[in-house]
Design a protein around this motif. Sequence first.
Motif, PDB file in Angstrom:
ATOM      1  N   GLU A 137       0.840  -1.206   0.000  1.00  0.00           N
ATOM      2  CA  GLU A 137       0.000   0.000   0.000  1.00  0.00           C
ATOM      3  C   GLU A 137       0.872   1.253   0.000  1.00  0.00           C
ATOM      4  O   GLU A 137       0.612   2.200  -0.751  1.00  0.00           O
ATOM      5  CB  GLU A 137      -0.925   0.012   1.220  1.00  0.00           C
ATOM      6  N   GLY A 138       1.912   1.249   0.823  1.00  0.00           N
ATOM      7  CA  GLY A 138       2.807   2.410   0.879  1.00  0.00           C
ATOM      8  C   GLY A 138       3.467   2.696  -0.453  1.00  0.00           C
ATOM      9  O   GLY A 138       3.477   3.839  -0.925  1.00  0.00           O
ATOM     10  N   GLY A 189      -2.718   9.250  -8.520  1.00  0.00           N
ATOM     11  CA  GLY A 189      -4.070   9.366  -9.046  1.00  0.00           C
ATOM     12  C   GLY A 189      -4.925   8.127  -8.848  1.00  0.00           C
ATOM     13  O   GLY A 189      -6.084   8.101  -9.246  1.00  0.00           O
ATOM     14  N   MET A 190      -4.367   7.100  -8.233  1.00  0.00           N
ATOM     15  CA  MET A 190      -5.124   5.870  -7.983  1.00  0.00           C
ATOM     16  C   MET A 190      -5.511   5.789  -6.513  1.00  0.00           C
ATOM     17  O   MET A 190      -4.847   6.349  -5.658  1.00  0.00           O
ATOM     18  CB  MET A 190      -4.275   4.643  -8.319  1.00  0.00           C
ATOM     19  N   GLU A 191      -6.582   5.064  -6.243  1.00  0.00           N
ATOM     20  CA  GLU A 191      -6.958   4.763  -4.865  1.00  0.00           C
ATOM     21  C   GLU A 191      -6.281   3.436  -4.506  1.00  0.00           C
ATOM     22  O   GLU A 191      -6.528   2.413  -5.138  1.00  0.00           O
ATOM     23  CB  GLU A 191      -8.472   4.641  -4.723  1.00  0.00           C
ATOM     24  N   ILE A 192      -5.415   3.479  -3.505  1.00  0.00           N
ATOM     25  CA  ILE A 192      -4.660   2.306  -3.076  1.00  0.00           C
ATOM     26  C   ILE A 192      -5.059   1.989  -1.646  1.00  0.00           C
ATOM     27  O   ILE A 192      -4.943   2.842  -0.758  1.00  0.00           O
ATOM     28  CB  ILE A 192      -3.133   2.566  -3.136  1.00  0.00           C
ATOM     29  N   ILE A 193      -5.530   0.754  -1.427  1.00  0.00           N
ATOM     30  CA  ILE A 193      -5.902   0.333  -0.072  1.00  0.00           C
ATOM     31  C   ILE A 193      -5.323  -1.050   0.198  1.00  0.00           C
ATOM     32  O   ILE A 193      -4.908  -1.754  -0.723  1.00  0.00           O
ATOM     33  CB  ILE A 193      -7.437   0.326   0.126  1.00  0.00           C
ATOM     34  N   SER A 194      -5.297  -1.405   1.470  1.00  0.00           N
ATOM     35  CA  SER A 194      -4.865  -2.754   1.842  1.00  0.00           C
ATOM     36  C   SER A 194      -5.779  -3.273   2.933  1.00  0.00           C
ATOM     37  O   SER A 194      -6.422  -2.507   3.648  1.00  0.00           O
ATOM     38  CB  SER A 194      -3.407  -2.762   2.307  1.00  0.00           C
ATOM     39  N   ALA A 195      -5.821  -4.597   3.037  1.00  0.00           N
ATOM     40  CA  ALA A 195      -6.644  -5.237   4.057  1.00  0.00           C
ATOM     41  C   ALA A 195      -6.102  -6.635   4.297  1.00  0.00           C
ATOM     42  O   ALA A 195      -5.220  -7.113   3.588  1.00  0.00           O
ATOM     43  CB  ALA A 195      -8.102  -5.294   3.608  1.00  0.00           C
ATOM     44  N   GLY A 196      -6.681  -7.280   5.304  1.00  0.00           N
ATOM     45  CA  GLY A 196      -6.300  -8.644   5.619  1.00  0.00           C
ATOM     46  C   GLY A 196      -7.521  -9.509   5.840  1.00  0.00           C
ATOM     47  O   GLY A 196      -8.630  -9.011   6.055  1.00  0.00           O
ATOM     48  N   ILE A 197      -7.300 -10.806   5.772  1.00  0.00           N
ATOM     49  CA  ILE A 197      -8.350 -11.753   6.137  1.00  0.00           C
ATOM     50  C   ILE A 197      -8.623 -11.578   7.629  1.00  0.00           C
ATOM     51  O   ILE A 197      -9.733 -11.739   8.121  1.00  0.00           O
ATOM     52  CB  ILE A 197      -7.910 -13.205   5.823  1.00  0.00           C
ATOM     53  N   GLU A 198      -7.565 -11.204   8.368  1.00  0.00           N
ATOM     54  CA  GLU A 198      -7.628 -10.849   9.788  1.00  0.00           C
ATOM     55  C   GLU A 198      -6.857  -9.536   9.931  1.00  0.00           C
ATOM     56  O   GLU A 198      -6.193  -9.117   8.995  1.00  0.00           O
ATOM     57  CB  GLU A 198      -6.932 -11.928  10.638  1.00  0.00           C
ATOM     58  N   ALA A 199      -6.913  -8.915  11.109  1.00  0.00           N
ATOM     59  CA  ALA A 199      -6.120  -7.708  11.367  1.00  0.00           C
ATOM     60  C   ALA A 199      -5.160  -8.005  12.513  1.00  0.00           C
ATOM     61  O   ALA A 199      -5.593  -8.272  13.626  1.00  0.00           O
ATOM     62  CB  ALA A 199      -7.025  -6.533  11.717  1.00  0.00           C
ATOM     63  N   HIS A 200      -3.868  -7.982  12.227  1.00  0.00           N
ATOM     64  CA  HIS A 200      -2.856  -8.296  13.232  1.00  0.00           C
ATOM     65  C   HIS A 200      -2.154  -7.059  13.764  1.00  0.00           C
ATOM     66  O   HIS A 200      -1.247  -7.171  14.575  1.00  0.00           O
ATOM     67  CB  HIS A 200      -1.816  -9.259  12.647  1.00  0.00           C
ATOM     68  N   GLY A 201      -2.537  -5.884  13.304  1.00  0.00           N
ATOM     69  CA  GLY A 201      -1.867  -4.659  13.723  1.00  0.00           C
ATOM     70  C   GLY A 201      -0.677  -4.366  12.835  1.00  0.00           C
ATOM     71  O   GLY A 201      -0.092  -5.270  12.240  1.00  0.00           O
ATOM     72  N   LEU A 202      -0.318  -3.115  12.733  1.00  0.00           N
ATOM     73  CA  LEU A 202       0.793  -2.676  11.904  1.00  0.00           C
ATOM     74  C   LEU A 202       2.105  -3.121  12.538  1.00  0.00           C
ATOM     75  O   LEU A 202       2.374  -2.816  13.697  1.00  0.00           O
ATOM     76  CB  LEU A 202       0.739  -1.152  11.763  1.00  0.00           C
ATOM     77  N   ASN A 203       2.914  -3.858  11.799  1.00  0.00           N
ATOM     78  CA  ASN A 203       4.169  -4.395  12.319  1.00  0.00           C
ATOM     79  C   ASN A 203       5.220  -3.285  12.396  1.00  0.00           C
ATOM     80  O   ASN A 203       5.510  -2.639  11.392  1.00  0.00           O
ATOM     81  CB  ASN A 203       4.653  -5.533  11.425  1.00  0.00           C
ATOM     82  N   PRO A 204       5.814  -3.063  13.590  1.00  0.00           N
ATOM     83  CA  PRO A 204       6.800  -1.984  13.742  1.00  0.00           C
ATOM     84  C   PRO A 204       8.036  -2.156  12.848  1.00  0.00           C
ATOM     85  O   PRO A 204       8.618  -1.167  12.407  1.00  0.00           O
ATOM     86  CB  PRO A 204       7.196  -2.030  15.212  1.00  0.00           C
ATOM     87  N   ARG A 205       8.426  -3.399  12.560  1.00  0.00           N
ATOM     88  CA  ARG A 205       9.573  -3.610  11.672  1.00  0.00           C
ATOM     89  C   ARG A 205       9.229  -3.195  10.242  1.00  0.00           C
ATOM     90  O   ARG A 205      10.086  -2.672   9.532  1.00  0.00           O
ATOM     91  CB  ARG A 205      10.026  -5.072  11.722  1.00  0.00           C
ATOM     92  N   ALA A 206       7.994  -3.442   9.829  1.00  0.00           N
ATOM     93  CA  ALA A 206       7.563  -2.999   8.496  1.00  0.00           C
ATOM     94  C   ALA A 206       7.610  -1.475   8.419  1.00  0.00           C
ATOM     95  O   ALA A 206       8.076  -0.914   7.421  1.00  0.00           O
ATOM     96  CB  ALA A 206       6.155  -3.507   8.187  1.00  0.00           C
ATOM     97  N   VAL A 207       7.139  -0.814   9.457  1.00  0.00           N
ATOM     98  CA  VAL A 207       7.180   0.651   9.499  1.00  0.00           C
ATOM     99  C   VAL A 207       8.631   1.127   9.386  1.00  0.00           C
ATOM    100  O   VAL A 207       8.942   2.037   8.608  1.00  0.00           O
ATOM    101  CB  VAL A 207       6.530   1.186  10.802  1.00  0.00           C
ATOM    102  N   GLN A 208       9.538   0.476  10.126  1.00  0.00           N
ATOM    103  CA  GLN A 208      10.942   0.886  10.140  1.00  0.00           C
ATOM    104  C   GLN A 208      11.618   0.703   8.782  1.00  0.00           C
ATOM    105  O   GLN A 208      12.287   1.619   8.295  1.00  0.00           O
ATOM    106  CB  GLN A 208      11.709   0.101  11.206  1.00  0.00           C
ATOM    107  N   VAL A 209      11.433  -0.448   8.145  1.00  0.00           N
ATOM    108  CA  VAL A 209      12.111  -0.664   6.861  1.00  0.00           C
ATOM    109  C   VAL A 209      11.516   0.206   5.759  1.00  0.00           C
ATOM    110  O   VAL A 209      12.228   0.599   4.836  1.00  0.00           O
ATOM    111  CB  VAL A 209      12.157  -2.152   6.426  1.00  0.00           C
ATOM    112  N   MET A 210      10.242   0.527   5.864  1.00  0.00           N
ATOM    113  CA  MET A 210       9.655   1.436   4.881  1.00  0.00           C
ATOM    114  C   MET A 210      10.192   2.854   5.097  1.00  0.00           C
ATOM    115  O   MET A 210      10.447   3.565   4.127  1.00  0.00           O
ATOM    116  CB  MET A 210       8.125   1.409   4.971  1.00  0.00           C
TER     117      MET A 210
END
Length: 137
Positions: free
Chosen positions: A20-21, A29-50
Amino acid sequence: MLKKILFLCTGNSCRSQMAEGFGKMYGKGMEIISAGIEAHGLNPRAVQVMQEAGVDISQQTSDVLTPTMLTDVDLVVTLCGDAKDNCPILPAGSAHRHWGLEDPARSTGSEEEMMNKFRHVRNQIEQLVKELMQVQQ
């Protein structure tokens, strides 16, 4: 041309969040969204590497897929086998792509080894998103 893309993963914590990022960065100009079959919360390591890649996903939320999210979606990209297998029936006219990527949240080892796995998956996702968006331009 695509107008709305949904990135779908199991827990909407890592891979779909990174996609999504990058989608928002490269898919002007596009609508970009993300979702899950479940919601596990935003992973702090994903935030850091992004953040290392210059993309701030810290304000994104981990969301469970809803029927509303599928409204007017042009493309659903599944990023893991679980999401692909459990993806709901797509609306008529929607396309589907599958990117079977390893889940960095399941990596083990030292903190450095785990972060390197996150970086590796992030780089794969960035390349795939870039290629997807180039086709759309």
